[in-house]
Design an enzyme around this catalytic site. Structure first.
Site, PDB file in Angstrom:
ATOM      1  N   HIS A  17       2.252   2.027  10.236  1.00 15.37           N
ATOM      2  CA  HIS A  17       2.789   1.270  11.366  1.00 15.37           C
ATOM      3  C   HIS A  17       2.049  -0.062  11.508  1.00 15.37           C
ATOM      4  O   HIS A  17       2.668  -1.107  11.700  1.00 15.37           O
ATOM      5  CB  HIS A  17       2.616   2.040  12.685  1.00 15.37           C
ATOM      6  N   LYS A  41      11.626  15.163  23.778  1.00 13.41           N
ATOM      7  CA  LYS A  41      10.503  15.478  22.892  1.00 13.41           C
ATOM      8  C   LYS A  41       9.196  15.495  23.670  1.00 13.41           C
ATOM      9  O   LYS A  41       8.954  14.640  24.510  1.00 13.41           O
ATOM     10  CB  LYS A  41      10.381  14.421  21.786  1.00 13.41           C
ATOM     11  N   ARG A  90      10.384   3.195   4.029  1.00 11.89           N
ATOM     12  CA  ARG A  90       9.526   3.913   3.091  1.00 11.89           C
ATOM     13  C   ARG A  90      10.262   4.291   1.827  1.00 11.89           C
ATOM     14  O   ARG A  90       9.693   4.301   0.750  1.00 11.89           O
ATOM     15  CB  ARG A  90       8.971   5.181   3.747  1.00 11.89           C
ATOM     16  N   SER A 127       3.966   9.855  11.240  1.00 15.52           N
ATOM     17  CA  SER A 127       3.142  10.453  12.300  1.00 15.52           C
ATOM     18  C   SER A 127       3.255  11.970  12.281  1.00 15.52           C
ATOM     19  O   SER A 127       2.258  12.675  12.471  1.00 15.52           O
ATOM     20  CB  SER A 127       3.584   9.933  13.673  1.00 15.52           C
TER      21      SER A 127
END
Length: 159
Positions: A17, A41, A90, A127
């Protein structure tokens, strides 16, 4: 002023990040880091804790502003006159989803999305993966800023 936003949950912020935020900070006068609030969440860190950690590890950039947001990212952008979203990619699998989001955001508001290829060092990093490995005692210290690694270690010890 050239402004952009780097959105995410950042639970916790990783070196991947930081790489994207740092690179965006060289391209834009102001980079907003928008910490998403997802009521469905339960994060490891509260939104306020994430904001504090991000502020502390991005001070070196000098042009990063961090705040929470709830709702549509394009509304966040409209309210702050931000014309661009910066997203790290990614892998090809990221592109499929992110392209749909970029096209939707542009269609809703005209906001552009800039895709930045992730540094290969962090191409596998998320994460969620960091939390999982750390939960089982794996060494993730090289994947996080030291301050964040310390906070993660303390939080997992409390569980």
């Amino acid at each position: 002023m050239r402004r952009a936003v780097c959105p995410g949950s950042f639970d916790p912020i990783t070196n991947g990040h930081l790489d994207i935020i740092g690179r965006a900070s060289k391209l834009y006068d102001v980079v907003h880091v928008a910490v998403m609030i997802n009521q469905s969440k339960k994060g490891l860190f509260t939104v306020d804790e994430r904001i504090d950690l991000i502020r502390r590890v991005t001070t070196e950039f000098g042009n990063v502003q961090v705040e929470a947001f709830h709702g549509l990212l394009v509304d966040f952008c409209k309210q702050r006159d931000i014309p661009a979203i910066v997203k790290g990619l990614r892998a090809v699998s990221d592109f499929d989803y992110e392209l749909q989001m970029a096209q939707m955001n542009n269609g809703l508001s005209g906001v552009e999305t800039l895709f930045v290829p992730t540094n290969p060092t962090y191409s596998f990093l998320s994460s969620s993966l960091v939390k999982e490995v750390a939960t089982w005692g794996g060494d993730v210290s090289h994947l996080l800023p030291p301050l964040v690694h310390e906070a993660l270690t303390e939080r997992l010890a409390q569980r």
